[in-house]
Write an enzyme that holds these catalytic residues in place. Structure first.
Site, PDB file in Angstrom:
ATOM      1  N   ASP A 285       0.900  -1.166   0.000  1.00 52.64           N
ATOM      2  CA  ASP A 285       0.000   0.000   0.000  1.00 52.64           C
ATOM      3  C   ASP A 285       0.929   1.203   0.000  1.00 52.64           C
ATOM      4  O   ASP A 285       1.156   1.801   1.028  1.00 52.64           O
ATOM      5  CB  ASP A 285      -0.938  -0.021   1.207  1.00 52.64           C
ATOM      6  CG  ASP A 285      -0.218  -0.144   2.545  1.00 52.64           C
ATOM      7  OD1 ASP A 285       0.919  -0.661   2.575  1.00 52.64           O
ATOM      8  OD2 ASP A 285      -0.783   0.273   3.568  1.00 52.64           O
TER       9      ASP A 285
ATOM     10  N   HIS B  92       9.561  -0.191   9.167  1.00 50.38           N
ATOM     11  CA  HIS B  92       8.706  -1.382   9.206  1.00 50.38           C
ATOM     12  C   HIS B  92       8.872  -2.243   7.956  1.00 50.38           C
ATOM     13  O   HIS B  92       9.317  -3.394   8.026  1.00 50.38           O
ATOM     14  CB  HIS B  92       7.239  -0.967   9.365  1.00 50.38           C
ATOM     15  CG  HIS B  92       6.975  -0.063  10.516  1.00 50.38           C
ATOM     16  ND1 HIS B  92       6.984  -0.501  11.822  1.00 50.38           N
ATOM     17  CD2 HIS B  92       6.697   1.269  10.564  1.00 50.38           C
ATOM     18  CE1 HIS B  92       6.721   0.514  12.631  1.00 50.38           C
ATOM     19  NE2 HIS B  92       6.549   1.597  11.891  1.00 50.38           N
TER      20      HIS B  92
END
Length: 318
Positions: free
Chosen positions: A9, A244
């Site tokens: 995303d 992340h």
């Protein structure tokens, strides 16, 4: 050579994950599958096409995935996502649109085809909700035994969540899809907040990219500075931004970067702790453990690999 699919995303750390993958000679990025989360699906696909062009790799195909979770009919970007990643997902930095279009094959079919084509050579790295991989496993359950590895960014086992006390953001977007993946028997490693919040980037590192004097370096620096600034508000105790998604790519390239627990995991889909990632009591004594949860990370080695690879890529992208 290991074949890599990134399922993104495409927000800021997803963009850094693309750069990490492209800067890693051990892997070939064979495609990017788009999903929703930090941005809407179409914006994320646009970002992935534009970023791969800017970084000098227009050969990487981008495939459109599913635009919303497996249990909803639509998706809207949260205000906190806009605050952290910018309205356009990449720190509100403008880069030229690609003149390429997404591939015509749907992402779910591409994932299945790649698993059958490359088998154990394929590593699939989802860094948003698990909607696409869950749909692929539902459509072709046999790929759980064919695919090499799945290295996912999501979840939290030994620390609290970043949505609430127990829920991490990627898992929160589609807990049912994540639970389906976790229980599927596919070989998966969870790179959760336990380790990603130990891998931090600061303005000192982004200055190295800006000092390259290239368009790619300036883009990476400006985009990541936006992200760091957001962290100064949301997590001032950290002193930087969490890497992340790049850490998931790092582990896909080199599994020895993290220490893991082998265990069968599940995601709570009912009740007040919906979205929690935790051990599955019903499979606690099953001798076959299909998942691993990262609980430790070699921070200096990862940050060195991250900066070395991305800086070299940004230096030579133009």
């Amino acid at each position: 050579m290991t074949k890599l699919i990134l399922d993104l995303d495409t927000g800021v750390d997803d963009a850094l994950a693309i750069a990490y993958a492209l800067g890693s000679p051990e892997v070939e990025l064979i495609g990017i599958t788009g999903t929703y989360g930090n941005v809407l699906l179409d914006q994320g696909v646009r970002n992935a096409l534009a970023i791969t062009d800017l970084l000098g790799h227009p050969e990487v195909g981008v495939y459109k995935g599913l635009p919303h979770s497996s249990t909803t009919d639509s998706f809207e970007v949260l205000e906190i996502s806009k605050f952290i990643h910018g309205a356009n997902g990449i720190g509100d930095v403008s880069i030229p649109d690609s003149n390429r279009e997404p591939q015509s094959e749907p992402a779910v079919d591409f994932i299945i085809d790649a698993a059958k084509t490359y088998g154990k050579e394929l590593v699939y790295v989802p860094t948003g909700p698990m909607t696409n991989i869950a749909a692929a496993l539902r459509k072709a359950p046999e790929i759980k035994d064919e695919i090499g590895r799945i290295v996912l960014m999501g979840g939290a086992l030994t620390v609290c969540g970043n949505v609430n006390a127990w829920e991490e953001a990627n898992i929160s977007q589609d807990p049912d899809a994540a639970d389906y993946l976790f229980r599927s028997g596919a070989p998966a490693t969870m790179i959760g907040l336990d380790v990603t919040l130990q891998t931090l980037l600061t303005y000192r590192e982004t200055r190295q990219w800006r000092d390259l004097g290239t368009k790619a370096g300036a883009f990476l620096a400006d985009m990541t500075d936006f992200y760091i600034k957001a962290y100064e508000t949301t997590s001032p105790h950290l002193g930087g931004c969490g890497l992340h998604d790049p850490l998931a790519v790092g582990v896909a390239v080199d599994p020895t970067l993290v220490d893991t627990l082998s265990m069968n995991l599940k995601v709570d889909v009912d009740g007040p702790t919906r979205g929690r990632t935790i051990g599955d009591n019903t499979r606690l004594n099953d001798p076959v453990k299909t998942m691993k949860a990262a609980v430790g990370v070699d921070v200096p080695r990862f940050l060195h690999e991250f900066m070395t690879r991305i800086t070299a890529l940004a230096k030579h992208a133009e």
